[in-house]
Design an enzyme around this catalytic site. Structure first.
Site, PDB file in Angstrom:
ATOM      1  N   PHE A  96     -32.096 -35.450  42.057  1.00  0.00           N
ATOM      2  CA  PHE A  96     -31.955 -34.755  43.467  1.00  0.00           C
ATOM      3  C   PHE A  96     -33.462 -34.495  43.668  1.00  0.00           C
ATOM      4  O   PHE A  96     -34.074 -33.822  43.091  1.00  0.00           O
ATOM      5  CB  PHE A  96     -30.978 -33.685  43.147  1.00  0.00           C
ATOM      6  CG  PHE A  96     -30.644 -32.578  44.220  1.00  0.00           C
ATOM      7  CD1 PHE A  96     -29.674 -32.809  45.210  1.00  0.00           C
ATOM      8  CD2 PHE A  96     -31.309 -31.477  44.331  1.00  0.00           C
ATOM      9  CE1 PHE A  96     -29.344 -32.159  46.188  1.00  0.00           C
ATOM     10  CE2 PHE A  96     -31.026 -30.493  45.779  1.00  0.00           C
ATOM     11  CZ  PHE A  96     -30.134 -30.881  46.254  1.00  0.00           C
TER      12      PHE A  96
ATOM     13  N   GLU B 161     -40.628 -29.656  46.703  1.00  0.00           N
ATOM     14  CA  GLU B 161     -42.008 -30.242  46.648  1.00  0.00           C
ATOM     15  C   GLU B 161     -43.026 -29.294  45.992  1.00  0.00           C
ATOM     16  O   GLU B 161     -42.857 -28.247  45.885  1.00  0.00           O
ATOM     17  CB  GLU B 161     -42.200 -30.618  48.127  1.00  0.00           C
ATOM     18  CG  GLU B 161     -41.122 -31.740  48.724  1.00  0.00           C
ATOM     19  CD  GLU B 161     -41.462 -31.813  50.236  1.00  0.00           C
ATOM     20  OE1 GLU B 161     -42.419 -31.451  50.615  1.00  0.00           O
ATOM     21  OE2 GLU B 161     -40.571 -32.789  50.734  1.00  0.00           O
TER      22      GLU B 161
ATOM     23  N   ILE C  34     -38.245 -33.198  39.251  1.00  0.00           N
ATOM     24  CA  ILE C  34     -37.177 -33.881  39.575  1.00  0.00           C
ATOM     25  C   ILE C  34     -36.786 -34.244  38.168  1.00  0.00           C
ATOM     26  O   ILE C  34     -37.128 -35.087  37.487  1.00  0.00           O
ATOM     27  CB  ILE C  34     -37.278 -35.165  40.506  1.00  0.00           C
ATOM     28  CG1 ILE C  34     -38.024 -34.744  41.533  1.00  0.00           C
ATOM     29  CG2 ILE C  34     -36.121 -35.727  40.726  1.00  0.00           C
ATOM     30  CD1 ILE C  34     -37.272 -33.752  42.544  1.00  0.00           C
TER      31      ILE C  34
ATOM     32  N   GLY D  13     -23.799 -27.041  42.408  1.00  0.00           N
ATOM     33  CA  GLY D  13     -24.889 -27.053  41.331  1.00  0.00           C
ATOM     34  C   GLY D  13     -25.002 -26.135  40.631  1.00  0.00           C
ATOM     35  O   GLY D  13     -25.039 -26.036  39.296  1.00  0.00           O
TER      36      GLY D  13
ATOM     37  N   GLN E 147     -34.230 -10.590  18.133  1.00  0.00           N
ATOM     38  CA  GLN E 147     -34.321  -9.145  17.966  1.00  0.00           C
ATOM     39  C   GLN E 147     -33.526  -9.033  16.517  1.00  0.00           C
ATOM     40  O   GLN E 147     -33.988  -8.587  15.506  1.00  0.00           O
ATOM     41  CB  GLN E 147     -34.031  -8.153  18.802  1.00  0.00           C
ATOM     42  CG  GLN E 147     -34.454  -6.959  18.543  1.00  0.00           C
ATOM     43  CD  GLN E 147     -36.304  -6.889  18.434  1.00  0.00           C
ATOM     44  OE1 GLN E 147     -36.836  -7.622  19.257  1.00  0.00           O
ATOM     45  NE2 GLN E 147     -36.636  -6.061  18.136  1.00  0.00           N
TER      46      GLN E 147
ATOM     47  N   GLU F 156     -32.401 -24.763  40.618  1.00  0.00           N
ATOM     48  CA  GLU F 156     -31.551 -24.644  41.531  1.00  0.00           C
ATOM     49  C   GLU F 156     -31.272 -23.422  42.193  1.00  0.00           C
ATOM     50  O   GLU F 156     -30.212 -22.785  42.373  1.00  0.00           O
ATOM     51  CB  GLU F 156     -29.779 -24.939  40.777  1.00  0.00           C
ATOM     52  CG  GLU F 156     -30.293 -26.248  40.241  1.00  0.00           C
ATOM     53  CD  GLU F 156     -28.902 -27.111  40.233  1.00  0.00           C
ATOM     54  OE1 GLU F 156     -27.822 -26.713  40.734  1.00  0.00           O
ATOM     55  OE2 GLU F 156     -28.758 -28.062  39.129  1.00  0.00           O
TER      56      GLU F 156
ATOM     57  N   SER G  67     -33.531 -16.650  40.820  1.00  0.00           N
ATOM     58  CA  SER G  67     -32.567 -15.319  40.851  1.00  0.00           C
ATOM     59  C   SER G  67     -32.742 -14.690  41.966  1.00  0.00           C
ATOM     60  O   SER G  67     -31.984 -14.165  42.641  1.00  0.00           O
ATOM     61  CB  SER G  67     -33.021 -14.395  39.458  1.00  0.00           C
ATOM     62  OG  SER G  67     -32.505 -14.939  38.437  1.00  0.00           O
TER      63      SER G  67
END
Ligand code: CAA
Length: 381
Positions: free
Chosen positions: A123, A127, A158, A243, A337, A364, A367
């Site tokens: 996909f 860029e 990619i 996705g 931890q 994808e 956050s």
């Protein structure tokens, strides 16, 4: 509301668990160390139908649903996060848009080999100078008299780029400073002008190769246009809606691996006259990890089941990915931890899960982008 899995989904999950534990997990540390492409695992994923899970059987896939895909993704990613993302890119980012937007010819010639795992797809949206702000991409495609395009530009990070047989490339086809229009193009590796850089050296998911791909006057015939001319950006966004569910499942698998190791270590390790699992400080961490894992899984299954029902799931998949990926960072941090100094070494492998988890908050859509998508949905309701 029905939270139960069907018998078929349970069988599929157990098959995936057994396969991933026996055939993938023993290789994961070596794959991470060597950053070797796991060709033999990709071949086995293909044999099991895991590379085109939700593609209808008549189009060459396994004919399962998104819930099954999520269950298998968790198991494969628990064993090896690199194998998980290879599986997710081919399923969610390549096969899925071809099922939704492909012509009969594209489904026969491009989708069927990818869904059966004979070929791999990638996909191409990001860029070097446009990641989160995807609309500002510089790659251009000029329309030719025969309905085809000539493509110029480059795409980077990619996943599966070095190995993919086809890349779904998004390019500007109607330049406009304020609202450019984009088109999705299926580009075959080896087309003159198509070249691939060496794969990136990464913090985690090291065996899942990613690279930059260059397009220098690459000719894409009219049959390579996916969907309508100018519809590319919406196709990219709709594809990422699916996705992000796969990446949420990957994050859950990574976190579960770290949690399981932390529980085993806490039972085994002795301190203060007993095992460290007797200490409330450790019990609270284990309880928080279990709670967050469960919450992430429920959010992810909800998004998957909405996708299966054909309901718009833009916000729900962003919520699942946001929560699951940040959860994976917290859970893998706690797992280190609990292991103390041993967690910081490579001996127990929890540091690998910590490194692998980090990417799920980035690819994808970071956050921050998930929060924008969620806020957009809340505020427009
Ligand atoms: N489904 C369908 N269409 C959608 C959509 C969706 N979920 N979201 C937006 N669109 C459409 C809009 O309707 C609009 O259409 P029109 O132009 O016809 O009106 C168009 O897309 C533009 O929408 P926005 O104005 O909302 O777009 P924007 O420029 O403000 O950007 C964004 C929105 C959410 C920030 C988007 O740029 C984005 O998601 N950025 C992150 C990109 C990303 O996730 N990259 C990941 C790369 S892939 C990867 O990581 C793969 C890997 O290696 C594993």
């Amino acid at each position: 509301m029905d939270f139960d899995l069907t018998e078929e989904q349970i069988l599929l999950r157990d098959t995936a668990r057994d396969f991933a534990t026996r055939e993938i997990e023993p290789k994961a540390a070596e794959l991470d160390r060597s950053a070797r492409w796991p060709a033999e695992i990709v071949a086995r994923l293909a044999d099991l139908g895991f590379l085109g899970m939700a593609v209808p059987a008549e189009l060459g896939g396994a004919g399962l649903d998104t819930v099954s895909y999520v269950l298998a993704m968790e198991e494969v990613s628990r064993a090896c996060a690199s194998s998980g993302v290879i599986m997710s890119v081919n399923n969610s980012l390549f096969c899925d848009p071809l099922v939704k937007f492909g012509t009969d010819q594209q489904r026969r010639d491009v989708l069927a080999p990818a869904a059966s795992g004979k070929e791999l797809g990638a996909f191409g949206l990001t860029e070097p100078a446009s990641g989160s702000d995807a609309r500002t991409m510089k790659t251009v495609a000029d329309r030719q008299g025969d309905g085809g395009f000539v493509l110029n530009g480059s795409k980077n990070f990619i996943t599966c780029g070095p190995e993919a047989d086809h890349v779904l490339v998004f390019a500007v086809t109607t330049p406009d400073a304020a609202r450019p229009k984009h088109t999705a193009l299926i580009v075959r590796r080896g087309t003159p002008g198509y070249s691939v850089a060496p794969h990136d050296e990464k913090l985690g998911i090291r065996a899942a190769h990613s690279c930059t791909i260059f397009f220098d006057n690459v000719r894409v015939p009219a049959e390579g246009v996916l969907g309508g001319e100018g519809d590319g950006f919406s196709i990219a966004m709709a594809t990422l809606d699916g996705g992000r569910i796969g990446i949420a499942a990957q994050a859950i698998g990574i976190a579960r691996a770290a949690h399981e190791k932390a529980v085993a270590y806490a039972r085994d390790r002795k301190a203060f006259g007993g095992s460290v699992a007797d200490l409330q400080a450790i019990q609270f961490m284990i309880a928080d990890m279990a709670t967050e894992l469960d919450a992430a899984r429920l959010l992810t299954l909800r998004a998957a089941s909405m996708k299966d029902r054909g309901v718009r799931h833009t916000a729900e998949s962003a919520i699942a990915k946001l929560y699951a990926s940040e959860m994976a960072t917290r859970v893998t941090h706690k797992a280190i931890q609990i292991h103390g100094g041993y967690g910081y070494t490579t001996e127990y492998g929890v540091e690998r899960h910590y490194r692998d988890a980090r990417i799920t908050e980035i690819y994808e859509g970071t956050s921050e982008i998930q929060r924008l998508v969620i806020a957009g949905s809340v505020l427009s309701a």
